[in-house]
Write a protein that holds these residues in place. Structure first.
Motif, mmCIF file in Angstrom:
data_model
loop_
_atom_site.group_PDB
_atom_site.id
_atom_site.type_symbol
_atom_site.label_atom_id
_atom_site.label_comp_id
_atom_site.label_asym_id
_atom_site.label_seq_id
_atom_site.Cartn_x
_atom_site.Cartn_y
_atom_site.Cartn_z
ATOM 1 N N GLU A 1 0.814 -1.217 0.000
ATOM 2 C CA GLU A 1 0.000 0.000 0.000
ATOM 3 C C GLU A 1 0.846 1.264 0.000
ATOM 4 O O GLU A 1 0.518 2.238 -0.693
ATOM 5 C CB GLU A 1 -0.947 -0.024 1.210
ATOM 6 N N VAL A 2 1.948 1.286 0.728
ATOM 7 C CA VAL A 2 2.788 2.482 0.795
ATOM 8 C C VAL A 2 3.488 2.728 -0.534
ATOM 9 O O VAL A 2 3.442 3.833 -1.086
ATOM 10 C CB VAL A 2 3.810 2.361 1.946
ATOM 11 N N VAL A 3 4.132 1.718 -1.083
ATOM 12 C CA VAL A 3 4.834 1.881 -2.363
ATOM 13 C C VAL A 3 3.835 2.206 -3.481
ATOM 14 O O VAL A 3 4.118 3.021 -4.364
ATOM 15 C CB VAL A 3 5.635 0.605 -2.697
ATOM 16 N N ALA A 4 2.660 1.598 -3.430
ATOM 17 C CA ALA A 4 1.654 1.830 -4.469
ATOM 18 C C ALA A 4 1.157 3.260 -4.490
ATOM 19 O O ALA A 4 0.860 3.809 -5.557
ATOM 20 C CB ALA A 4 0.478 0.878 -4.265
ATOM 21 N N HIS A 5 1.076 3.904 -3.325
ATOM 22 C CA HIS A 5 0.463 5.225 -3.238
ATOM 23 C C HIS A 5 1.450 6.364 -3.043
ATOM 24 O O HIS A 5 1.055 7.534 -3.088
ATOM 25 C CB HIS A 5 -0.572 5.242 -2.114
ATOM 26 N N MET A 6 2.713 6.063 -2.805
ATOM 27 C CA MET A 6 3.693 7.146 -2.675
ATOM 28 C C MET A 6 3.893 7.839 -4.017
ATOM 29 O O MET A 6 3.646 7.280 -5.081
ATOM 30 C CB MET A 6 5.037 6.604 -2.180
ATOM 31 N N ARG A 7 4.315 9.074 -3.963
ATOM 32 C CA ARG A 7 4.613 9.830 -5.182
ATOM 33 C C ARG A 7 6.069 10.276 -5.147
ATOM 34 O O ARG A 7 6.533 10.825 -4.143
ATOM 35 C CB ARG A 7 3.700 11.048 -5.320
ATOM 36 N N GLU A 8 6.779 10.021 -6.230
ATOM 37 C CA GLU A 8 8.174 10.421 -6.351
ATOM 38 C C GLU A 8 8.422 10.957 -7.756
ATOM 39 O O GLU A 8 7.719 10.582 -8.705
ATOM 40 C CB GLU A 8 9.108 9.229 -6.091
ATOM 41 N N LYS A 9 9.417 11.806 -7.867
ATOM 42 C CA LYS A 9 9.830 12.269 -9.190
ATOM 43 C C LYS A 9 10.741 11.227 -9.823
ATOM 44 O O LYS A 9 11.726 10.801 -9.212
ATOM 45 C CB LYS A 9 10.568 13.612 -9.092
#
Length: 378
Positions: A173-181
């Motif tokens: 859930e964390v990796v799926a919803h995190m946002r990164e450039k």
């Protein structure tokens, strides 16, 4: 030439874009938290490219539809979370025994059953390996960053086609919803593997007869080649068999086409391991907290390193053994009751002290918690 532009992407969006870059041209799925954004993105991108997107009535139908699409020559993907992944297990086994390439994304959440549907967990690790019944090989990849979501999705498609097998991308859930450039590679920079097609005329074609690669060249259904596909153990022509001289070789080949390539399938990333006295072994979102713990620990004089597992199955035994050698302590933090720590202890064989740090309340393991566990053990 214009410089590549960084994009602000969510992990789920990166998975969808990675699938398209790998040549995905068929998607069937059913929305479920926290994987819904993959289905939503594909519902826009696939029709815009002239590819089929089908929202099915449930997850059983979704993977069944993908199996049919793959047998017809499409590069296919479906996406789900824990309860849906459970429903897919029977058809996942069918794809294993019929040697049908497909990619299944499972964005983990708390369980069992409905569990903690919007909270992070890593409880599906063993299910991804052993969820479907019977003996079968498994390839499971696990990203920890948005960039890895993109890259490992491409790898999943390439390995599905190369080895003619289902490949699971196990996110959380964390990796799926995190946002990164991230800066995505140009299309010509992406290595894409297409499945090998038989070069013999239809009348000479034997679907499960293999060369030294142990990997059959299955023709696309509907293109003039006719053959039998079954969930039963089958002979080289695809028809059910119980002959001992055909059954045993079948299973040996099914496993052999994967086991002979273990060195290629074991993906890890090492951080500060050269002089480490203690090692953290982690994967997915927990590897992010572990990387921060390594950085903070080094600032405080602790000689600690991280081995991030990007492939979970086949378990990267050689790299884990090397990481444990000469270390006085190893810590495996994960959001479950110890599903990978069991594997680490198994391959450790008394080499060093292995501790686990589990958490099951739906929140992340923090860098301070990891460092605190290391200090307690010193």
């Amino acid at each position: 030439m214009a410089k590549p532009r960084a994009q602000l992407l969510q992990g789920n969006e990166a998975i969808a874009l990675g699938a398209l870059a790998a040549g995905c041209n068929f998607f069937a799925g059913y929305p479920i938290t926290p994987a819904s954004e993959i289905t939503e993105r594909m519902s826009r991108e696939m029709p815009a490219r002239g590819y089929p997107f089908i929202q099915m009535e449930d997850e059983i139908a979704s993977i069944g539809c993908c199996i049919g699409g793959s047998l017809a020559g499409k590069k296919v993907m479906t996406a789900t979370s824990g309860p849906g992944f459970s429903l897919m297990q029977e058809n996942l086994g069918y794809a294993c025994i019929a040697e049908v390439p497909l990619v299944v994304v499972n964005v983990m959440r708390g369980g069992p059953s409905t569990g903690l549907p919007t909270n992070v967990a890593q409880g599906d690790v063993q299910q991804a390996r052993w969820g479907t019944h019977g003996d079968h090989p498994a390839i499971v990849l696990c990203p920890a960053t948005v960039a890895q979501c993109y890259e490992l999705t491409i790898t999943a498609f390439n390995w599905a086609e190369r080895f003619r097998t289902p490949v699971v991308l196990l996110s959380d859930e964390v990796v799926a919803h995190m946002r990164e450039k991230v800066i995505l590679p140009e299309a010509h920079e992406v290595e894409v593997i297409d499945r090998r097609q038989p070069s013999v005329p239809p009348d000479w074609y034997v679907p499960y007869k293999t060369d030294g690669s142990l990997i059959p060249q299955l023709a696309n259904l509907g293109e003039g080649y006719r053959y039998h596909v079954t969930g039963l153990v089958h002979d080289e022509r695809g028809f059910p068999t119980r002959r001992a001289d055909e059954v045993e070789p079948f299973y040996n080949r099914l496993f052999g086409k994967i086991s002979r390539h273990f060195a290629d399938l074991e993906l890890v990333k090492a951080h500060q391991m050269d002089d480490a006295e203690m090692v953290i072994i982690a994967y997915g979102c927990t590897a992010r907290a572990a990387a921060a713990a390594v950085r903070i620990g080094r600032e405080r004089g602790l000689k600690v390193g991280l081995l991030q597992l990007m492939s979970i199955w086949p378990f990267p035994r050689r790299q884990v053994e090397e990481a444990l050698t000469g270390k006085r302590l190893a810590l495996v933090p994960e959001l479950n009751m110890g599903q990978i720590s069991r594997e680490v202890k198994r391959v450790n064989d008394g080499r060093t002290q292995v501790l686990r740090h589990g958490k099951m309340d739906g929140s992340m393991i923090t860098p301070d918690e990891i460092l605190g566990r290391l200090r307690e053990a010193k």
